[in-house]
Design an enzyme around this catalytic site. Structure first.
Site, PDB file in Angstrom:
ATOM      1  N   ASP A 142      -2.377  -2.441  -4.620  1.00 50.13           N
ATOM      2  CA  ASP A 142      -2.654  -1.315  -3.732  1.00 50.13           C
ATOM      3  C   ASP A 142      -4.018  -0.758  -4.125  1.00 50.13           C
ATOM      4  OD1 ASP A 142      -2.880   1.153  -2.478  1.00 50.13           O
ATOM      5  OD2 ASP A 142      -0.965   1.944  -3.186  1.00 50.13           O
ATOM      6  N   LYS A 163      -9.635   6.967   2.671  1.00 51.72           N
ATOM      7  CA  LYS A 163     -10.426   7.341   1.491  1.00 51.72           C
ATOM      8  C   LYS A 163     -11.867   6.858   1.658  1.00 51.72           C
ATOM      9  CE  LYS A 163      -6.276   8.044  -0.462  1.00 51.72           C
ATOM     10  NZ  LYS A 163      -5.679   9.355  -0.771  1.00 51.72           N
ATOM     11  N   TRP A 200       1.796   6.718  -7.361  1.00 53.99           N
ATOM     12  CA  TRP A 200       1.917   5.802  -6.231  1.00 53.99           C
ATOM     13  C   TRP A 200       2.584   4.491  -6.635  1.00 53.99           C
ATOM     14  CZ3 TRP A 200       2.021   8.345  -2.128  1.00 53.99           C
ATOM     15  CH2 TRP A 200       1.211   9.470  -1.955  1.00 53.99           C
TER      16      TRP A 200
END
Length: 393
Positions: free
Chosen positions: A192, A216, A107
């Site tokens: 992030d 999540k 990511w």
């Protein structure tokens, strides 16, 4: 044959398992929210009903993470990946600007690629194993920092490969490295936190921007929660021609409702935050998350069958990838027993342990232990791991 919800445990990486209490409340309120005669999915985003939902959601978000008053809390769309572009467009002063990116997984690597469209990206370090997977956060003395970087970017928890920064480690280490190198100024830090948001306490004041997708620990896919220093979020970006919907100022100055927001996702986010408050808040769930991950890692480390290649100091509490080695092979050679891994996944599913297959770029297995996974459910997984290892020595 239909399977009951109570017969399975969802260890998926996201969209992920939701707290049972949240699912039940959503079910009960789905057709008629608080007796208003309308489904929560039908409420106008400018109605008093939705005002109540959004205000409560943001109030809980502030309280649980102790977000300072000088930060805006924004409910954005497009997933965390859209922020890969929003970050440089809101923080770069021009296309000639530079940002530092620490790459610890897929990511942050994607974020780096996107940022390079808008300016110069300096890769501080990249924690890749010889087998091609990410396994660590490189030692700080190897970091190649740019003195002229306009921001520093990293991903706190890499969902795919299971690399997580120790709490508070990056901001503290960055400061130390900048001082060691006699840099004349500090830089804004962007993080992030999509896959470990609200799983442990954090000092928001150390960051310029904190953001993450909700799917999540905070609910369902559709909303991205951004915490942005007001000196940034309420200013017009210096970068030329930033699209209206990618400006944080647009969300900040329009109560996150410049256009129709993902109302249902915001509602579920609020219910998840309320559940988190009821179980003792971030502080309580942090302790539980430490206990859960320790159970799994202890079993893996004691086993001769399972392997996790991530350096122990960088192991994720949220996402635990693991492989099965072939007999008499060095795990570092990445010589995996794919047939036995397939058998593992098949038998796990028969026992109601679902979504344990690893990401397509990593292979093997992965157990995601987000906030909603209980200690008892984690023990059920560990018990299966132990029994499978004993039966397949």
């Amino acid at each position: 044959m239909a399977v009951a919800r109570s017969d399975v445990i969802n260890f998926g990486a996201g969209p992920a398992n939701l707290p049972e209490e949240v699912v039940e409340q959503v079910r009960d309120e789905l057709l008629n929210w608080h007796g208003c005669g309308m489904s929560v999915m039908e409420l106008s985003h400018r109605s008093a009903y939705f005002n109540e939902i959004q205000n409560e959601t943001l109030q809980l978000a502030r309280e649980l993470l102790h977000i300072p008053d000088n930060y805006d809390t924004l409910l954005c769309q497009g997933g965390a990946s859209t922020q890969f572009a929003a970050v440089p467009m809101n923080l770069f002063s021009s296309a000639d600007a530079t940002a530092d990116y620490l790459i610890t997984g897929g990511w942050s690597s994607r974020a780096r690629t996107e940022a390079s469209v808008f300016g110069n990206v300096n890769v501080v370090a990249e924690g890749k194993h010889s087998s091609g997977i990410y396994t660590n956060i490189p030692a700080p003395d190897t970091w190649k920092l740019s003195e002229h970087a306009e921001y520093f970017y990293y991903c706190d928890n890499e969902t795919v490969f299971g690399v997580e920064a120790p709490k508070d480690y990056i901001p503290q280490t960055l400061k130390e490295q900048q001082q060691k190198r006699n840099f004349s100024r500090s830089v804004p830090i962007v993080v992030d936190v999509s896959s470990n948001f609200y799983s442990r306490t954090m000092d928001v004041s150390e960051y310029a921007v904190v953001y993450g997708g909700a799917q999540k620990n905070l609910g369902t896919a559709g909303v991205t929660f951004c915490i942005v220093d007001k000196s940034i979020s309420q200013a017009e970006p210096k970068y030329p021609r930033v699209p209206t919907m990618l400006k944080w100022k647009t969300a900040a100055c329009n109560d996150s409702r410049y256009n129709t927001p993902p109302t249902f996702s915001i509602y579920v986010m609020g219910r998840c935050l309320h559940w988190l408050q009821q179980i003792g808040g971030v502080e309580a769930v942090e302790q539980r998350n430490e206990q859960k991950s320790k159970l799994v890692y202890d079993l893996i480390d004691e086993s001769s069958l399972y392997v996790n290649l991530v350096e122990k100091s960088n192991r994720s509490r949220m996402n635990i990838p693991f492989r099965i080695t072939k007999p008499d092979c060095d795990p570092s050679d990445a010589n995996w027993d794919s047939a036995l891994e397939a058998k593992f996944l098949q038998e796990a599913e028969k026992e109601g342990l679902l979504m344990l297959k690893g990401h397509r770029s990593a292979g093997g297995m992965r157990a995601s232990l987000y906030n909603s996974i209980s200690l008892t459910e984690t023990e059920t997984l560990v018990n299966f791991l132990e029994r499978f290892a004993d039966a397949n020595k």
